[in-house]
Design a protein around this motif. Structure first.
Motif, short mmCIF file in Angstrom:
data_model
loop_
_atom_site.label_atom_id
_atom_site.label_comp_id
_atom_site.label_asym_id
_atom_site.label_seq_id
_atom_site.Cartn_x
_atom_site.Cartn_y
_atom_site.Cartn_z
N SER A 1 -19.87 16.06 -25.13
CA SER A 1 -18.76 15.45 -24.39
C SER A 1 -18.01 16.52 -23.60
O SER A 1 -17.48 17.47 -24.15
CB SER A 1 -17.79 14.75 -25.32
N ALA A 2 -17.99 16.32 -22.29
CA ALA A 2 -17.17 17.13 -21.40
C ALA A 2 -16.15 16.23 -20.73
O ALA A 2 -15.89 16.30 -19.54
CB ALA A 2 -18.04 17.84 -20.37
N LEU A 3 -15.57 15.33 -21.54
CA LEU A 3 -14.48 14.47 -21.08
C LEU A 3 -13.18 14.96 -21.71
O LEU A 3 -13.17 15.37 -22.87
CB LEU A 3 -14.71 13.01 -21.50
N ILE B 1 -20.32 12.69 -20.21
CA ILE B 1 -20.87 12.62 -21.57
C ILE B 1 -22.38 12.54 -21.43
O ILE B 1 -22.90 11.73 -20.68
CB ILE B 1 -20.37 11.37 -22.33
N ASP B 2 -23.08 13.43 -22.14
CA ASP B 2 -24.54 13.38 -22.20
C ASP B 2 -24.93 12.88 -23.58
O ASP B 2 -24.43 13.39 -24.59
CB ASP B 2 -25.16 14.77 -21.99
N VAL C 1 -10.87 20.09 -18.84
CA VAL C 1 -11.87 20.48 -19.85
C VAL C 1 -12.11 21.98 -19.79
O VAL C 1 -12.36 22.54 -18.72
CB VAL C 1 -13.20 19.72 -19.63
N LYS C 2 -12.01 22.62 -20.98
CA LYS C 2 -12.36 24.04 -21.11
C LYS C 2 -13.75 24.19 -21.74
O LYS C 2 -14.58 24.92 -21.23
CB LYS C 2 -11.34 24.78 -21.99
N THR C 3 -13.98 23.47 -22.85
CA THR C 3 -15.22 23.60 -23.60
C THR C 3 -15.69 22.23 -24.07
O THR C 3 -14.92 21.51 -24.73
CB THR C 3 -15.02 24.50 -24.84
N PRO C 4 -16.94 21.84 -23.77
CA PRO C 4 -17.46 20.56 -24.28
C PRO C 4 -17.61 20.59 -25.80
O PRO C 4 -17.74 21.66 -26.40
CB PRO C 4 -18.84 20.45 -23.61
N THR C 5 -17.59 19.42 -26.41
CA THR C 5 -17.87 19.30 -27.84
C THR C 5 -19.29 18.77 -28.02
O THR C 5 -19.80 18.03 -27.18
CB THR C 5 -16.89 18.34 -28.55
N ILE C 6 -19.91 19.17 -29.12
CA ILE C 6 -21.27 18.72 -29.44
C ILE C 6 -21.20 17.99 -30.78
O ILE C 6 -20.63 18.51 -31.75
CB ILE C 6 -22.24 19.90 -29.51
N GLN C 7 -21.74 16.77 -30.81
CA GLN C 7 -21.69 15.92 -32.00
C GLN C 7 -23.01 15.19 -32.19
O GLN C 7 -23.78 15.08 -31.25
CB GLN C 7 -20.58 14.88 -31.83
N SER C 8 -23.20 14.68 -33.38
CA SER C 8 -24.36 13.84 -33.67
C SER C 8 -23.88 12.56 -34.32
O SER C 8 -22.88 12.56 -35.04
CB SER C 8 -25.34 14.55 -34.60
N THR D 1 -15.45 12.67 -29.86
CA THR D 1 -14.30 13.57 -29.78
C THR D 1 -14.16 14.18 -28.40
O THR D 1 -15.14 14.50 -27.74
CB THR D 1 -14.47 14.70 -30.82
N SER D 2 -12.94 14.36 -27.99
CA SER D 2 -12.62 14.97 -26.70
C SER D 2 -13.15 16.40 -26.62
O SER D 2 -13.23 17.11 -27.63
CB SER D 2 -11.10 15.00 -26.52
#
Length: 153
Positions: free
Chosen positions: A45-47, A133-134, A84-91, A74-75
């Motif tokens: 997420s880069a939102l 969002i990817d 946006v400074k840093t994207p989050t990575i989630q599963s 998550t933002s």
């Protein structure tokens, strides 16, 4: 585009992807009984805000077959301006038991419904053209095979 909105405001975006897993699953069901299907989502997420997501499983005429339980993404980490400074990575894993496998096998399209909600009057959200969002989607099946063995003399 900088903007602020309150907790009663929301923006909903939908996107549909083709997702015909019939041929993949039918290869398995020819030799095994599928007990569980799992969808694995790897999300970047880069939102600049937390969003709610729901998946809608549609047939070939885009009629609703089933929908997932809503979940949150998550933002990304944002700066003091809301950029946006840093994207989050989630599963995320969505599991369907044997009573729902047939519904998911009949799915021809998956619609992603993404809902951006306001927080309060002081929440800053700065949307840029690079914000996105990817979601990588994988499908796994848990199946059982009954083998019969015989003794030849």
């Amino acid at each position: 585009v900088p903007f602020q909105f309150d907790a009663t405001t929301q923006i909903t975006y939908t996107d549909t992807i083709p997702a015909d897993i019939t041929s993949t699953i039918s290869d398995i069901t020819d030799i095994a009984q599928v007990d569980t299907l799992c969808l694995y989502l790897d999300i970047t997420s880069a939102l600049p805000a937390t969003v709610g997501v729901k998946l809608l499983f549609l047939d070939d005429e885009f009629n609703l077959i089933r929908e997932s339980t809503p979940f949150e993404i998550t933002s990304a980490e944002v700066d003091e301006l809301g950029k946006v400074k840093t994207p989050t990575i989630q599963s995320k894993t969505i599991q369907f038991g044997n009573d729902l496998v047939e519904d998911i096998v009949n799915t021809k399209n998956i619609m992603f419904e993404v809902r951006l909600k306001g927080y309060d009057n002081s929440s800053k959200i700065y949307i840029q053209s690079t914000d996105k969002i990817d979601i990588d989607l994988s499908v796994f099946a848990k199946a059982k095979i009954n083998l019969t063995s015989g003794i030849n003399n």
